[in-house]
Design a protein around this motif. Structure first.
Motif, mmCIF file in Angstrom:
data_model
loop_
_atom_site.group_PDB
_atom_site.id
_atom_site.type_symbol
_atom_site.label_atom_id
_atom_site.label_comp_id
_atom_site.label_asym_id
_atom_site.label_seq_id
_atom_site.Cartn_x
_atom_site.Cartn_y
_atom_site.Cartn_z
ATOM 1 N N ALA A 35 38.896 30.343 41.733
ATOM 2 C CA ALA A 35 37.888 31.239 41.164
ATOM 3 C C ALA A 35 36.950 30.442 40.274
ATOM 4 C CB ALA A 35 38.556 32.355 40.367
ATOM 5 N N GLU A 36 35.655 30.700 40.408
ATOM 6 C CA GLU A 36 34.660 30.003 39.604
ATOM 7 C C GLU A 36 34.009 30.978 38.625
ATOM 8 O OE1 GLU A 36 31.883 27.742 41.862
ATOM 9 O OE2 GLU A 36 33.429 26.673 43.012
ATOM 10 N N TYR A 37 33.713 30.481 37.429
ATOM 11 C CA TYR A 37 33.129 31.293 36.362
ATOM 12 C C TYR A 37 31.904 30.603 35.766
ATOM 13 C CZ TYR A 37 37.803 33.375 36.465
ATOM 14 O OH TYR A 37 38.972 33.966 36.858
ATOM 15 N N SER A 38 30.950 31.401 35.359
ATOM 16 C CA SER A 38 29.823 30.905 34.572
ATOM 17 C C SER A 38 30.143 31.138 33.104
ATOM 18 C CB SER A 38 28.539 31.655 34.948
ATOM 19 O OG SER A 38 27.464 31.247 34.116
ATOM 20 N N ILE A 39 30.001 30.097 32.299
ATOM 21 C CA ILE A 39 30.259 30.209 30.863
ATOM 22 C C ILE A 39 28.919 30.353 30.151
ATOM 23 C CG2 ILE A 39 31.245 29.085 28.831
ATOM 24 C CD1 ILE A 39 33.175 27.664 30.727
ATOM 25 N N LEU A 40 28.801 31.414 29.362
ATOM 26 C CA LEU A 40 27.550 31.754 28.702
ATOM 27 C C LEU A 40 27.683 31.675 27.182
ATOM 28 C CD1 LEU A 40 26.772 35.004 30.735
ATOM 29 C CD2 LEU A 40 26.064 32.671 31.296
ATOM 30 N N GLY A 47 27.707 26.157 31.119
ATOM 31 C CA GLY A 47 28.673 25.407 31.907
ATOM 32 C C GLY A 47 29.404 26.291 32.889
ATOM 33 N N LYS A 48 30.461 25.759 33.451
ATOM 34 C CA LYS A 48 31.251 26.526 34.419
ATOM 35 C C LYS A 48 32.739 26.260 34.241
ATOM 36 C CE LYS A 48 31.224 23.192 38.256
ATOM 37 N NZ LYS A 48 30.900 22.999 39.685
ATOM 38 N N GLY A 49 33.533 27.181 34.732
ATOM 39 C CA GLY A 49 34.984 27.034 34.706
ATOM 40 C C GLY A 49 35.553 27.290 36.088
ATOM 41 N N ILE A 50 36.656 26.640 36.407
ATOM 42 C CA ILE A 50 37.341 26.828 37.688
ATOM 43 C C ILE A 50 38.819 27.070 37.422
ATOM 44 C CG2 ILE A 50 37.959 25.804 39.903
ATOM 45 C CD1 ILE A 50 35.437 24.119 39.742
ATOM 46 N N ARG A 51 39.311 28.178 37.927
ATOM 47 C CA ARG A 51 40.730 28.527 37.831
ATOM 48 C C ARG A 51 41.311 28.498 39.235
ATOM 49 N NH1 ARG A 51 43.489 31.175 33.878
ATOM 50 N NH2 ARG A 51 41.515 31.473 32.781
ATOM 51 N N ALA A 52 42.500 27.890 39.393
ATOM 52 C CA ALA A 52 43.067 27.750 40.737
ATOM 53 C C ALA A 52 44.582 27.867 40.719
ATOM 54 C CB ALA A 52 42.665 26.407 41.344
ATOM 55 N N GLN A 235 32.010 34.732 33.043
ATOM 56 C CA GLN A 235 31.867 35.748 34.079
ATOM 57 C C GLN A 235 32.167 35.144 35.453
ATOM 58 O OE1 GLN A 235 27.930 37.403 33.886
ATOM 59 N NE2 GLN A 235 28.230 38.293 31.848
ATOM 60 N N LEU A 236 32.916 35.891 36.256
ATOM 61 C CA LEU A 236 33.250 35.436 37.601
ATOM 62 C C LEU A 236 32.003 35.316 38.470
ATOM 63 C CD1 LEU A 236 35.652 34.864 39.620
ATOM 64 C CD2 LEU A 236 35.392 37.268 40.305
ATOM 65 N N THR A 237 31.883 34.180 39.163
ATOM 66 C CA THR A 237 30.776 33.984 40.091
ATOM 67 C C THR A 237 31.229 34.032 41.550
ATOM 68 O OG1 THR A 237 31.012 31.574 39.963
ATOM 69 C CG2 THR A 237 29.459 32.614 38.442
ATOM 70 N N SER A 238 32.441 33.510 41.829
ATOM 71 C CA SER A 238 32.955 33.539 43.200
ATOM 72 C C SER A 238 34.459 33.326 43.186
ATOM 73 C CB SER A 238 32.295 32.457 44.069
ATOM 74 O OG SER A 238 32.661 31.164 43.627
ATOM 75 N N VAL A 239 35.116 33.721 44.274
ATOM 76 C CA VAL A 239 36.544 33.482 44.409
ATOM 77 C C VAL A 239 36.876 33.234 45.873
ATOM 78 C CG1 VAL A 239 37.042 35.966 44.563
ATOM 79 C CG2 VAL A 239 38.867 34.385 43.966
ATOM 80 N N SER A 240 37.706 32.224 46.127
ATOM 81 C CA SER A 240 38.199 31.923 47.469
ATOM 82 C C SER A 240 39.699 32.117 47.485
ATOM 83 C CB SER A 240 37.862 30.484 47.867
ATOM 84 O OG SER A 240 36.458 30.277 47.892
ATOM 85 N N ILE A 241 40.194 32.885 48.449
ATOM 86 C CA ILE A 241 41.625 33.146 48.584
ATOM 87 C C ILE A 241 42.102 32.522 49.882
ATOM 88 C CG2 ILE A 241 43.409 34.912 48.757
ATOM 89 C CD1 ILE A 241 41.541 36.761 47.185
ATOM 90 N N ASN A 242 43.090 31.610 49.771
ATOM 91 C CA ASN A 242 43.545 30.864 50.954
ATOM 92 C C ASN A 242 42.370 30.205 51.668
ATOM 93 O OD1 ASN A 242 46.264 31.332 50.651
ATOM 94 N ND2 ASN A 242 46.276 33.155 51.940
ATOM 95 N N ASN A 243 41.465 29.632 50.869
ATOM 96 C CA ASN A 243 40.261 28.943 51.377
ATOM 97 C C ASN A 243 39.263 29.874 52.053
ATOM 98 O OD1 ASN A 243 41.143 26.331 50.557
ATOM 99 N ND2 ASN A 243 42.469 26.246 52.357
#
Length: 252
Positions: A35-40, A47-52, A235-243
């Motif tokens: 999951a990718e996030y925009s940091i405001l 910046g951005k954050g990535i949770r996996a 804030q969430l920008t996108s999410v990939s599940i099982n690619n």
């Protein structure tokens, strides 16, 4: 203020969860995801954050969160990783690692946990200490995963409390309360979410976190203020599940 902004972007995203429940005794599945996030900050992207989440070959789970922030002359790069086991809906931390580089002092922590034998090893210092682990002990990142599992198992839960072991080996409870449900617009799209609140009175800090049922209770938004002043928002920008990248049909 700048240092506080970047610290909280990682620490709070990785620590805003937990639940005052016993293991669910349910075989709850959270599929591997990114999951990718925009940091405001004050409405501007900094910046951005990535949770996996990744399934390891030995059956353990690797859960990670990293941020890259550039703001004025300030830069901050952080990565936090927790290796855990999950059994009957219960997350147990095994290994924790944190690394921070950028403007200011670099930081690095690494711990190995032997929960059954009440031992914690500081890898950096090559020192093992005795710790009387309370029930449902979590590290600074793993308890967010536990919170998600508990929300999946019991969406009606109103109080969330976790004993969390810090990077210094100390244990402190993190408490979150149910604040209701909201429909929020994100870069990802329009989602309905459960809202939780954490207030740390002695630090005059309030954190709000939103988890979306339609995304299996993934964290989709985070907001923090200290002393009445906004520190950051993610804030969430996108999410990939099982690619497989998931798109919100409302946003398209």
């Amino acid at each position: 203020m700048i240092r506080a902004l970047c610290f909280c972007c990682l620490a709070t995203l990785s620590s805003v969860s937990g639940a005052e429940t016993v293991p669910t005794n349910q075989n709850i599945e959270v599929k591997p995801f990114t999951a990718e996030y925009s940091i405001l900050h004050k409405g501007s992207s900094v910046g951005k954050g990535i949770r996996a989440l990744t399934q390891l070959a030995n059956g353990q789970i690797q859960y990670s969160y990293q941020t890259e922030i550039e703001w004025l002359i300030f830069s901050d790069s952080r990565k936090e990783t927790s290796v855990v086991t999950i059994e009957n809906g219960h997350v147990t931390p095994v290994h924790y690692q944190f690394n921070r580089e950028g403007t200011g002092r670099d930081k690095y922590y690494e711990w190995q946990y032997d929960i059954a034998n009440n031992k914690a090893t500081d890898i950096k210092k090559k020192q093992t200490i005795d710790v009387e682990f309370p029930f449902n002990i979590q590290d600074k990142l793993s308890y967010h995963l536990q919170n998600r599992l508990n929300l999946i198992a019991n969406p009606e839960q109103k109080l969330f409390v976790y004993p969390v072991i810090s990077s210094s080996g100390k244990i402190k409870n993190h408490v979150y309360q149910y604040e209701g449900e909201e429909e929020i617009m994100l870069p990802y799209g329009l989602v309905k979410a459960i809202k939780l609140k954490r207030e740390v009175i002695e630090k005059k800090r309030i954190t709000y976190a939103w988890f979306a049922p339609e995304l299996n209770y993934l964290l989709v938004k985070l907001y923090q203020a200290k002393g009445g002043v906004e520190q950051f928002e993610a804030q969430l920008t996108s999410v990939s599940i099982n690619n497989d990248k998931q798109a919100n049909p409302i946003a398209n």
